[in-house]
Design an enzyme around this catalytic site. Structure first.
Site, mmCIF file in Angstrom:
data_model
loop_
_atom_site.group_PDB
_atom_site.id
_atom_site.type_symbol
_atom_site.label_atom_id
_atom_site.label_comp_id
_atom_site.label_asym_id
_atom_site.label_seq_id
_atom_site.Cartn_x
_atom_site.Cartn_y
_atom_site.Cartn_z
ATOM 1 N N HIS A 1 -2.895 0.156 12.242
ATOM 2 C CA HIS A 1 -2.843 1.607 12.416
ATOM 3 C C HIS A 1 -3.516 2.247 11.199
ATOM 4 C CE1 HIS A 1 -1.664 5.654 12.700
ATOM 5 N NE2 HIS A 1 -0.648 5.580 11.860
ATOM 6 N N ASN B 1 -5.650 9.973 10.147
ATOM 7 C CA ASN B 1 -4.609 9.314 10.934
ATOM 8 C C ASN B 1 -4.523 9.991 12.306
ATOM 9 O OD1 ASN B 1 -2.180 8.475 12.059
ATOM 10 N ND2 ASN B 1 -1.039 8.570 10.133
ATOM 11 N N CYS C 1 2.727 6.256 16.415
ATOM 12 C CA CYS C 1 1.530 5.487 16.046
ATOM 13 C C CYS C 1 1.542 4.056 16.581
ATOM 14 C CB CYS C 1 1.362 5.469 14.536
ATOM 15 S SG CYS C 1 1.526 7.101 13.805
HETATM 16 O O1 UT7 Z 1 1.258 7.521 10.874
HETATM 17 C C1 UT7 Z 1 2.399 7.576 10.124
HETATM 18 C C2 UT7 Z 1 2.300 6.710 8.946
HETATM 19 N N1 UT7 Z 1 2.238 7.512 7.747
HETATM 20 C C3 UT7 Z 1 1.943 6.947 6.604
HETATM 21 O O2 UT7 Z 1 1.673 5.777 6.601
HETATM 22 C C4 UT7 Z 1 2.003 7.753 5.324
HETATM 23 C C5 UT7 Z 1 2.603 6.929 4.215
HETATM 24 N N2 UT7 Z 1 2.626 7.626 2.924
HETATM 25 C C6 UT7 Z 1 1.516 7.870 2.236
HETATM 26 O O3 UT7 Z 1 0.447 7.480 2.638
HETATM 27 C C7 UT7 Z 1 1.650 8.558 0.881
HETATM 28 O O4 UT7 Z 1 3.025 8.691 0.569
HETATM 29 C C8 UT7 Z 1 0.981 9.959 0.859
HETATM 30 C C9 UT7 Z 1 -0.526 9.786 0.907
HETATM 31 C C10 UT7 Z 1 1.446 10.772 2.054
HETATM 32 C C11 UT7 Z 1 1.334 10.697 -0.425
HETATM 33 O O5 UT7 Z 1 1.007 9.929 -1.568
HETATM 34 P P1 UT7 Z 1 2.031 9.843 -2.787
HETATM 35 O O6 UT7 Z 1 1.380 9.035 -3.817
HETATM 36 O O7 UT7 Z 1 3.325 9.335 -2.227
HETATM 37 O O8 UT7 Z 1 2.086 11.335 -3.266
HETATM 38 P P2 UT7 Z 1 3.331 12.312 -3.447
HETATM 39 O O9 UT7 Z 1 3.734 12.841 -2.103
HETATM 40 O O10 UT7 Z 1 4.373 11.651 -4.235
HETATM 41 O O11 UT7 Z 1 2.693 13.488 -4.280
HETATM 42 C C12 UT7 Z 1 2.183 13.265 -5.583
HETATM 43 C C13 UT7 Z 1 1.632 14.565 -6.101
HETATM 44 C C14 UT7 Z 1 2.608 15.721 -6.025
HETATM 45 O O12 UT7 Z 1 2.404 16.515 -7.178
HETATM 46 P P3 UT7 Z 1 3.389 16.408 -8.430
HETATM 47 O O13 UT7 Z 1 4.748 16.745 -7.885
HETATM 48 O O14 UT7 Z 1 3.295 14.993 -8.887
HETATM 49 O O15 UT7 Z 1 2.834 17.419 -9.376
HETATM 50 C C15 UT7 Z 1 2.158 16.498 -4.822
HETATM 51 O O16 UT7 Z 1 2.471 17.861 -4.877
HETATM 52 O O17 UT7 Z 1 0.480 14.951 -5.342
HETATM 53 C C16 UT7 Z 1 0.658 16.317 -4.899
HETATM 54 N N3 UT7 Z 1 0.002 16.454 -3.597
HETATM 55 C C17 UT7 Z 1 -1.279 16.844 -3.447
HETATM 56 N N4 UT7 Z 1 -2.223 17.177 -4.336
HETATM 57 C C18 UT7 Z 1 -3.448 17.506 -3.865
HETATM 58 C C19 UT7 Z 1 0.526 16.227 -2.375
HETATM 59 N N5 UT7 Z 1 -0.413 16.445 -1.435
HETATM 60 C C20 UT7 Z 1 -1.527 16.821 -2.081
HETATM 61 C C21 UT7 Z 1 -2.813 17.184 -1.625
HETATM 62 N N6 UT7 Z 1 -3.738 17.501 -2.561
HETATM 63 N N7 UT7 Z 1 -3.169 17.185 -0.339
#
Ligand code: UT7
Length: 360
Positions: free
Chosen positions: A287, A317, A126
């Protein structure tokens, strides 16, 4: 944007400027609501965690090379230059169509940029567009890349990330989209340019291993096996490797922490290098990964919302395409006027990051 064709020598240049921009995104647009047919997700989750509303994805009829070619043609048209005037082609991508040749060479062929100029891809994920501008700046100042009659560099950022997405896994696949954008860059003795790039090697935060899992013994020499890694010879082990490693995987929280740290630091770095405080810069183009990352840093730095251009709601993204896609959209909205000053800041897999200061 100012369109000029000046014939001045590069000899005294020390900055670079973008004089043309173009973009191309696939026709197929999937909303968060559409994704619900394929996985257990919701518009509310995606929108509130990332700000993303839709993404454009290539179908079987479209490729990264097609998008990169279309974006390049539009950028050249915007700059008012002919293929014969392009002296350097760089494509920032981590989703190349072929292992060889590069997307840059494929675009050179499609557009008819005459031979004899360098064309190659770079992979800084990125951060690729910022890395590419730094390369152009260095090469142009060294007068090594462009023959004297070819003064313009074509800098493309393009991705077909859908090739690497595992749509049975909701946490990563909802975040990314496909697209390409291109910029025509030339040396300038008037416009200032500053840049900084960096990386900290990390293979576990964000990765995809698409090739090289299928090691077939090809020859034996002095008791050691020389292996061939032909992805076309699909073995069971290779198929299992693809299932395990072939898709994009991310430790979202780790990348989030990394992103807010380097984004904040890079704003300071750019302010220091350019001597333009963040409060006075016209726009900060980050980005387009996640609006929460941008909002977090914006609040930390007490900067107004209007300073941060965002189009991730439409495209998701798009990795190496994200910064030039933002610049192309800003141009279309009349936001890039003569004198506009911008910090562009990228961060991503590698882990890589970087910033640049641009004057329009
Ligand atoms: O270009 C590269 C740069 N990349 C980035 O900048 C990404 C940086 N990271 C992020 O933006 C965030 O970490 C994410 C958006 C990817 C994820 O957000 P989060 O708040 O860290 O969520 P998480 O991965 O901790 O997941 C929280 C919950 C989980 O459920 P439980 O275990 O709490 O029951 C996941 O299973 O959200 C669930 N989950 C979803 N639910 C509905 C994960 N993906 C989804 C989804 N829809 N698509």
């Amino acid at each position: 944007m100012e369109k000029k064709k000046d014939r001045k020598s590069y000899r005294h240049m020390n900055g670079i400027e973008i004089i043309g921009l173009g973009k191309a995104v696939p026709e197929t647009r999937l909303t968060n609501e559409d994704l619900r047919q394929y996985m257990d997700t919701s518009d509310e989750w995606i929108r509130s965690r990332t700000g993303i509303v839709s993404r454009h994805l290539c179908t079987g009829e479209e490729s990264l090379t097609d998008l990169a070619t279309e974006a390049s043609r539009k950028a050249m048209e915007d700059a008012g230059i002919a293929p014969e005037e392009v002296g350097l082609v760089i494509c920032a991508t981590c989703t190349t169509d072929y292992m060889v040749p590069s997307v840059a060479c494929a675009v050179q062929e499609n557009i008819g940029i005459p031979g004899g100029v360098p064309a190659f891809d770079i992979n800084a994920a990125c951060s690729g567009f910022v890395y590419g501008l730094q390369l152009i700046y260095s090469l142009m100042n060294a007068e090594a890349a462009c023959r004297s009659e070819r003064k313009y560099a074509l800098m493309i950022g393009g991705e077909q990330l859908s090739k690497m997405l595992d749509f049975s896994e909701r946490s990563v696949s909802v975040l990314f989209g496909d697209g390409a954008a291109a910029a025509i860059v030339r040396g300038s003795s008037q416009k200032r340019f500053f840049c900084h790039t960096a990386a900290e090697g990390d293979r576990s935060a964000l990765y995809a291993h698409t090739v090289g899992r299928n090691q077939i013994p090809a020859m034996e020499y002095k008791g050691k096996r020389i292996v061939s890694e032909n992805p076309l010879q699909i073995t069971e082990a290779y198929a299992a490797g693809i299932m395990k490693d072939g898709y994009l995987r991310m430790d979202g929280r780790k990348v989030f922490r990394f992103a807010v740290r380097v984004l904040a630091a890079e704003i300071d770095q750019m302010a220091e290098q350019s001597k333009v405080p963040a409060e006075e810069i016209d726009y900060i183009v980050c980005h387009q990964a996640n609006s929460r990352i941008i909002d977090y840093v914006r609040k930390q730095k007490n900067l107004p919302e209007e300073k941060f251009f965002m189009n991730l709601q439409e495209y998701g993204n798009t990795s190496g395409a994200s910064i030039p896609l933002a610049l192309a959209d800003m141009k279309d909205r009349g936001m890039l006027k003569p004198g506009t000053r911008i910090f562009c800041i990228g961060f991503g897999a590698g882990l890589t990051w970087g910033g640049c200061y641009l004057e329009f």
